[in-house]
Design an enzyme around this catalytic site. Structure first.
Site, PDB file in Angstrom:
ATOM      1  N   SER A 137     -70.958   4.544 106.566  1.00  0.00           N
ATOM      2  CA  SER A 137     -69.872   3.573 106.412  1.00  0.00           C
ATOM      3  C   SER A 137     -69.956   2.901 105.051  1.00  0.00           C
ATOM      4  O   SER A 137     -71.054   2.699 104.509  1.00  0.00           O
ATOM      5  CB  SER A 137     -70.015   2.522 107.519  1.00  0.00           C
ATOM      6  OG  SER A 137     -69.249   1.400 107.214  1.00  0.00           O
ATOM      7  N   TYR A 161     -75.054  -4.083 111.672  1.00  0.00           N
ATOM      8  CA  TYR A 161     -74.457  -2.749 111.824  1.00  0.00           C
ATOM      9  C   TYR A 161     -74.655  -1.923 110.546  1.00  0.00           C
ATOM     10  O   TYR A 161     -75.115  -0.777 110.581  1.00  0.00           O
ATOM     11  CB  TYR A 161     -72.963  -2.888 112.150  1.00  0.00           C
ATOM     12  CG  TYR A 161     -72.174  -1.618 111.994  1.00  0.00           C
ATOM     13  CD1 TYR A 161     -72.301  -0.580 112.903  1.00  0.00           C
ATOM     14  CD2 TYR A 161     -71.293  -1.448 110.916  1.00  0.00           C
ATOM     15  CE1 TYR A 161     -71.581   0.595 112.751  1.00  0.00           C
ATOM     16  CE2 TYR A 161     -70.564  -0.283 110.764  1.00  0.00           C
ATOM     17  CZ  TYR A 161     -70.711   0.738 111.681  1.00  0.00           C
ATOM     18  OH  TYR A 161     -69.999   1.893 111.519  1.00  0.00           O
ATOM     19  N   LYS A 165     -76.878   1.738 109.533  1.00  0.00           N
ATOM     20  CA  LYS A 165     -76.393   2.913 108.781  1.00  0.00           C
ATOM     21  C   LYS A 165     -77.277   3.146 107.542  1.00  0.00           C
ATOM     22  O   LYS A 165     -77.603   4.277 107.196  1.00  0.00           O
ATOM     23  CB  LYS A 165     -74.937   2.706 108.351  1.00  0.00           C
ATOM     24  CG  LYS A 165     -73.951   2.611 109.509  1.00  0.00           C
ATOM     25  CD  LYS A 165     -73.804   3.931 110.233  1.00  0.00           C
ATOM     26  CE  LYS A 165     -72.769   3.881 111.346  1.00  0.00           C
ATOM     27  NZ  LYS A 165     -72.743   5.081 112.175  1.00  0.00           N
TER      28      LYS A 165
END
Ligand code: NAD
Ligand code: UDP
Length: 355
Positions: A137, A161, A165
């Site tokens: 992302s 989050y 990643k």
């Protein structure tokens, strides 16, 4: 990443193991994989999707594929299923993706995303599968030091989050280095929106949508009263946040290009998937009103914590390495979202009844 692997012709049908294949981006990618006659096995626990989405894919392409219900944290099951399927490559979509929820429950996010990927890599090692395409992302970049973001921009994710990643990217880089002829493509998505032109598959968020596009479309269909616009005092054309929205059908095509690339090269590459063009919140509202013929009521509220003014990709590396570039614009994004939303006002499930 230059070495060519002569054993594989990247253009012939591959055996592709797809974690999280029942989800939003997964289903759109399945349609293209199956249309190009790749053999597919989907592995999903349906925590944020439903097997009905896979039935829709079957209807769309008239082509069957394997489907296994399972959790990527279950290494034993993954090892068994991967051993049986014997994939050439894995596309790894499975994971949790809510920025807000990740900040509240970070350990859950590390467990699903990082620990799940560790289990997957161990199972891939056991199955001697050395190629992976991973859903990363643009959040790995954090606050912009310069724009547009290119792949050399420093990585400084600002939420839990994004950090999952970031850690997975690092781990995949190390796995590739240790693996000799292994290969990983880390696709850094910008803002995926839109739906398949058929209106049969699309984004089906649980609860109140966090993201702009599903919120707009739920206001247009009458499921919600008003869109809250998170700030109109940013340093952008009209003061509202500017993002690089990428049509999910283009994003799916980037995965097919990445599969071809990973089957022909060794090494680890991070690649942005965006259009290179920014669209503001107000521009998106206007485009959606035009596409749907419906009014989208909105009210400007305060800024959302952690939001940046502008996020736009430098997408030239994708063109250079994958030969991929986005083709669909904001009008197609809005029209396809509206088609999906109006054909499926409650998403895949009509209040307990299979859609
Ligand atoms: P999605 O939630 O629609 O799809 C994810 C799928 O993974 C779902 O079908 C879910 O049931 C499954 N899943 C979740 N945890 C699992 C587990 N432990 N074991 C097995 N299956 C599990 O999300 P999406 O929008 O299709 O996103 C796919 C990937 O792309 C995710 O990794 C996400 O972080 C990443 N991504 C998404 C966006 C976006 O805006 N949609 C942006 C950047 C990156
Ligand atoms: N946004 C908004 N209202 C919403 C959801 C989002 O104004 O209900 C804005 C948000 O501030 C940002 C843009 O829309 O400027 C895209 O937000 P989204 O959550 O879709 O993506 P991300 O912030 O992760 O890039």
């Amino acid at each position: 990443m230059t070495a060519r692997n002569t054993i594989d012709d990247p253009h012939t049908g591959k055996r592709v193991f797809v974690t999280g294949g029942a989800g939003y981006i997964g289903t759109h990618t399945l349609v293209q994989l199956l249309s190009e006659r790749h053999s597919v096995c989907v592995f999903d626990n349906y925590s944020n999707s439903s097997p009905q989405s896979l039935e829709r894919v079957r209807r769309l392409v008239n082509h069957d594929f394997d489907q296994v219900e399972g959790d990527i944290r279950d290494e034993a099951k993954l090892t068994r299923v991967l051993g049986e399927f014997n994939p050439d490559i894995v596309i790894h979509f499975a994971g949790l993706k809510s920025v807000g929820e990740a900040n509240l429950f970070p350990v859950k996010y590390y467990e699903h995303n990082v620990q799940g990927t560790i289990a997957l890599l161990k199972a891939m090692d056991a199955a001697k599968c050395k190629r992976i395409v991973f859903s990363s992302s643009a959040t790995v970049y954090g606050a912009a030091k310069y724009l547009p973001y290119d792949e050399n921009h420093p990585l400084a994710p600002e939420n839990a989050y994004g950090r999952t990643k970031y850690h997975i990217e690092g781990m995949l880089g190390d796995w590739v280095k240790a693996g000799g002829d292994a290969s990983a493509v880390l696709l850094r998505y910008f803002n995926p929106v839109g739906a398949h032109e058929s209106g049969l598959i699309g984004e089906d968020p649980n609860d109140v949508p966090n993201n702009l596009m599903p919120f707009i479309s739920q206001v247009a269909i009458g499921r919600r009263d008003v869109l809250g616009i998170f700030g109109n005092d940013y340093d952008t054309r009209d003061g509202t946040g500017e993002r690089d929205y990428i049509h999910v059908v283009d994003l799916a095509a980037a995965h097919l290009a990445a599969v071809g690339y990973a089957c022909a090269h060794t090494g680890c590459e991070a690649i942005n998937v965006g259009t290179g063009t920014g669209v503001t919140v107000l521009e998106m509202v206007a485009a959606f009103e035009k596409a749907s013929g419906r009014k989208v009521a909105y009210r400007v509220t305060g800024r959302r914590e952690g939001d940046v003014a502008t996020s736009v990709a430098d997408a030239t590396k994708a063109l250079r390495l994958l030969g991929w570039t986005a083709r669909l614009g904001i009008d197609e994004m809005c029209a396809s979202t509206w088609k999906w939303q109006s054909k499926n006002p409650q998403g895949y499930v009509q209040r307990g009844k299979a859609a």
